[in-house]
Design a protein around this motif. Structure first.
Motif, PDB file in Angstrom:
ATOM      1  N   PRO A  25       3.379   8.427   3.825  1.00 19.11           N
ATOM      2  CA  PRO A  25       4.216   7.958   2.709  1.00 19.11           C
ATOM      3  C   PRO A  25       4.188   8.890   1.502  1.00 19.11           C
ATOM      4  O   PRO A  25       5.214   9.108   0.849  1.00 19.11           O
ATOM      5  N   MET A  26       3.019   9.473   1.196  1.00 19.89           N
ATOM      6  CA  MET A  26       2.940  10.408   0.068  1.00 19.89           C
ATOM      7  C   MET A  26       3.796  11.634   0.341  1.00 19.89           C
ATOM      8  O   MET A  26       4.555  12.085  -0.529  1.00 19.89           O
ATOM      9  N   ALA A  27       3.674  12.185   1.558  1.00 16.43           N
ATOM     10  CA  ALA A  27       4.455  13.371   1.916  1.00 16.43           C
ATOM     11  C   ALA A  27       5.943  13.054   1.836  1.00 16.43           C
ATOM     12  O   ALA A  27       6.743  13.845   1.322  1.00 16.43           O
ATOM     13  N   GLU A  28       6.307  11.858   2.295  1.00 14.17           N
ATOM     14  CA  GLU A  28       7.709  11.453   2.278  1.00 14.17           C
ATOM     15  C   GLU A  28       8.215  11.353   0.832  1.00 14.17           C
ATOM     16  O   GLU A  28       9.315  11.802   0.511  1.00 14.17           O
ATOM     17  N   ALA A  81       0.862   4.165  -2.759  1.00 14.68           N
ATOM     18  CA  ALA A  81       0.558   5.563  -2.434  1.00 14.68           C
ATOM     19  C   ALA A  81       1.652   6.473  -2.978  1.00 14.68           C
ATOM     20  O   ALA A  81       1.377   7.540  -3.539  1.00 14.68           O
ATOM     21  N   GLN A  82       2.905   6.034  -2.854  1.00 19.13           N
ATOM     22  CA  GLN A  82       4.021   6.857  -3.320  1.00 19.13           C
ATOM     23  C   GLN A  82       4.041   6.926  -4.842  1.00 19.13           C
ATOM     24  O   GLN A  82       4.317   7.959  -5.430  1.00 19.13           O
ATOM     25  N   ARG A  83       3.727   5.786  -5.483  1.00 21.54           N
ATOM     26  CA  ARG A  83       3.688   5.756  -6.938  1.00 21.54           C
ATOM     27  C   ARG A  83       2.592   6.694  -7.453  1.00 21.54           C
ATOM     28  O   ARG A  83       2.771   7.419  -8.413  1.00 21.54           O
ATOM     29  N   PHE A  84       1.445   6.657  -6.747  1.00 20.04           N
ATOM     30  CA  PHE A  84       0.316   7.488  -7.154  1.00 20.04           C
ATOM     31  C   PHE A  84       0.673   8.972  -7.083  1.00 20.04           C
ATOM     32  O   PHE A  84       0.470   9.720  -8.030  1.00 20.04           O
ATOM     33  N   ILE A  85       1.267   9.379  -5.948  1.00 17.44           N
ATOM     34  CA  ILE A  85       1.525  10.808  -5.760  1.00 17.44           C
ATOM     35  C   ILE A  85       2.655  11.273  -6.684  1.00 17.44           C
ATOM     36  O   ILE A  85       2.688  12.428  -7.108  1.00 17.44           O
ATOM     37  N   LEU A 122       0.825  -1.217   0.000  1.00 17.02           N
ATOM     38  CA  LEU A 122       0.000   0.000   0.000  1.00 17.02           C
ATOM     39  C   LEU A 122       0.858   1.266   0.000  1.00 17.02           C
ATOM     40  O   LEU A 122       0.583   2.213  -0.727  1.00 17.02           O
ATOM     41  N   LYS A 123       1.924   1.258   0.819  1.00 21.01           N
ATOM     42  CA  LYS A 123       2.767   2.452   0.889  1.00 21.01           C
ATOM     43  C   LYS A 123       3.403   2.748  -0.470  1.00 21.01           C
ATOM     44  O   LYS A 123       3.410   3.887  -0.930  1.00 21.01           O
TER      45      LYS A 123
END
Lengths: 237, 315
Positions: free
Chosen positions: A128-131, A81-85, A77-78
């Protein structure tokens, strides 16, 4: 009047300042307070047990989403989320968190306080997105800056929740204030209490949004500073 | 009708499952202490209402000692091998968001539907949101198992992994709420109210406003909860000083006063579920990282609140 029960507050403050384990500090404070109020030991245990039973709904909110979030994390999931953002052009940490702040505060103001939260939104998605965005804005992020960004994601969730929920008229806090004032012989309209919260709610949003913009600025200057520090080295090579 | 009791059974069952999984794990570094902790917690949720309250209190004391003295630790966890995770991620892609978003989605839907049709009597209306969250989590869990092709047992292992990552911080919010009630029973609130009433005589309006705002924030820092601070500080300072002496509008005073308390909540480790639990959930090094991130917003807002209270309460 017996002032000794105040010793429990002192135990809490000293314990937190000296950074003892918080669980031990709190249980000691409960015991000290009860003994200073001259409760017999069995009655004190009863008081602790009864209070613990009454507040059982607290861990429910924290516990229930864990199995779901855990399963999703196991399957990436993380990373998702990172791929999406990463695919969102023009996204920055500050903008992402500002939008989250607006959504969190707005939905809480409509009484939808369970649309966010640390276990179900911040840990698996927002942090995770912010990171990932911080990594993009500032490659070679130190652990310290990384933690700062993640802490800011958690802080944004709290601030959005607190200053949104209190302008929803059916929220417990409004009921509590109204009931307490009525018991003290003062009549208020719950609607007015909710409405007079709006100026602070707006101020909270503005103050925190400005701080989030400054976080972007900080990441940019940090990046520039690092690039500058790295430059002479590349020339030498 | 679904009531909180059913939700407590569900939570107790999950805790009991975590206890069993821990006790069966021979490689767990704190096998028996962790197992005992979760067994006690689960018992309080399932049969707590039938036990003498002193026994529950003794169990709480035992759990606090187990958690506080390092009895909770992370056991071994078999992560999905990288390659399998990549395959799964390719297969699922954005669908992975579905169960995560289903939690708030179903909660919202259930709150709206059950709020519209209270005559159905399916959910106890007093705890509508919490019960909706519970049912939403059960549904989302089923979807998560279906999508990831995992067994409910793996779900239990995941809950155990995350609970172990949170560690003793999981008990803290519950214990603090308990402490708040013990403070009440011991009359701490009345003592503070009496003390502030006896020793604070403020004639200037701004000084009175600032004293109320700062006392709300300060007492919330101590109690960890603005709800606990509001009755004490409002009885001790708000009503005698602001309303009776300076004729403040009670609705404005209450609304902004409570927000001053919230500024305090942002600053205190006593508000563990907001400030300490996320530190554990996000694996941050500094115990106070979240408080530090919040502090500038909280302090600026507290100052703004004093100005707002002074300007709006006496219109």
């Amino acid at each position: 009047m017996n002032y000794w029960p105040l010793l429990g507050i002192a135990v809490v403050m000293i314990g937190f300042v000296l950074r003892y384990n918080a669980v031990l500090v709190v249980i000691s404070a409960a015991l000290v307070t009860g003994l200073c109020a001259l409760m017999p030991p069995v009655q004190l245990l009863s008081a602790i047990g009864e209070s613990f039973l009454k507040t059982r709904s607290l861990p429910v909110i924290l516990l229930l989403p864990l199995a779901i979030i855990g399963l999703l994390e196991r399957h990436g999931l993380k990373q998702q989320a990172q791929r999406f953002i990463a695919g969102v052009k023009g996204a920055t940490v500050g903008r992402l968190l500002s939008i989250y702040l607006l959504a969190r505060e707005g939905s809480a103001a409509l009484g939808l306080t369970s649309l966010g939260g640390h276990p179900q939104m911040v840990r698996p998605l927002v942090a995770p997105m912010a990171e990932a965005l911080a990594e993009r804005q500032h490659p070679g992020l130190t652990q310290q800056v990384r933690d700062k960004v993640k802490a800011m994601a958690a802080a944004t969730d709290n601030i959005g929740l607190f200053f949104g929920e209190d302008i929803f008229v059916a929220f417990g806090a409004i009921v509590l204030m109204h009931t307490f004032l009525r018991e003290s012989g003062i009549e208020t309209d719950p609607m007015h209490i909710a409405l007079w919260g709006i100026p602070t709610a707006i101020a909270a949003f503005l103050i925190h949004a400005i701080r989030l913009r400054r976080l972007d600025h900080y990441l940019a200057t940090e990046q520039a500073r690092l690039a500058k520090a790295a430059q002479p080295e590349t020339e030498c090579n | 009708m679904l009531t909180l009791t059913h939700l407590y059974w569900l939570v107790g069952a999950i805790m009991a499952l975590v206890a069993v999984l821990t006790l069966l794990d021979a490689q767990h570094p704190r096998r028996f202490r962790s197992g005992l902790f979760w067994l006690s917690y689960g018992a309080i949720f399932i049969v707590g209402d039938y036990l003498p309250t002193a026994v529950v209190g003794a169990l709480v004391l035992g759990m606090a000692l187990l958690a506080g003295l390092g009895g909770l630790a992370a056991g071994p966890y078999q992560a999905l091998p990288d390659q399998l995770q990549r395959v799964s991620l390719e297969r699922l892609g954005k669908k992975l968001f579905v169960p995560a978003l289903a939690i708030p989605g179903f909660t919202l839907l259930l709150v709206l539907i059950m709020g519209q049709f209270p005559a159905l009597h399916w959910f106890d209306p007093k705890n509508l949101t919490l019960l909706s969250l519970g049912v939403a989590c059960v549904l989302a869990f089923a979807i998560a198992c279906y999508l990831t092709r995992e067994s409910p047992r793996q779900g239990g292992l995941e809950a155990k992994r995350l609970l172990e990552a949170i560690g003793w911080a999981f008990l803290l919010p519950h214990l603090l709420a308990t402490l708040g009630l013990v403070f009440n029973q011991a009359g701490v609130g009345q003592i503070i109210a009496a003390l502030s009433h006896d020793y604070l005589q403020l004639d200037s309006r701004l000084a009175a406003v600032a004293a109320y705002a700062l006392a709300m924030a300060g007492f919330t820092v101590i109690m960890g909860n603005a709800f606990a601070a509001f009755p004490v500080i409002t009885a001790g300072l708000g009503i005698p000083l602001l309303i009776q002496q300076h004729d403040a509008n009670p609705a404005v005073m209450a609304a902004i006063g409570m927000f001053c308390g919230y500024c305090g909540t942002l600053l205190t480790p006593m508000a563990a579920n907001f400030n300490i639990v996320p530190v554990a959930l996000l694996g941050l090094k500094d115990q106070h990282a979240v408080i530090k991130a919040q502090a500038p917003t909280a302090l600026i807002l507290l100052a703004v609140n004093i100005v707002l209270l002074d300007q709006l309460a006496f219109l």
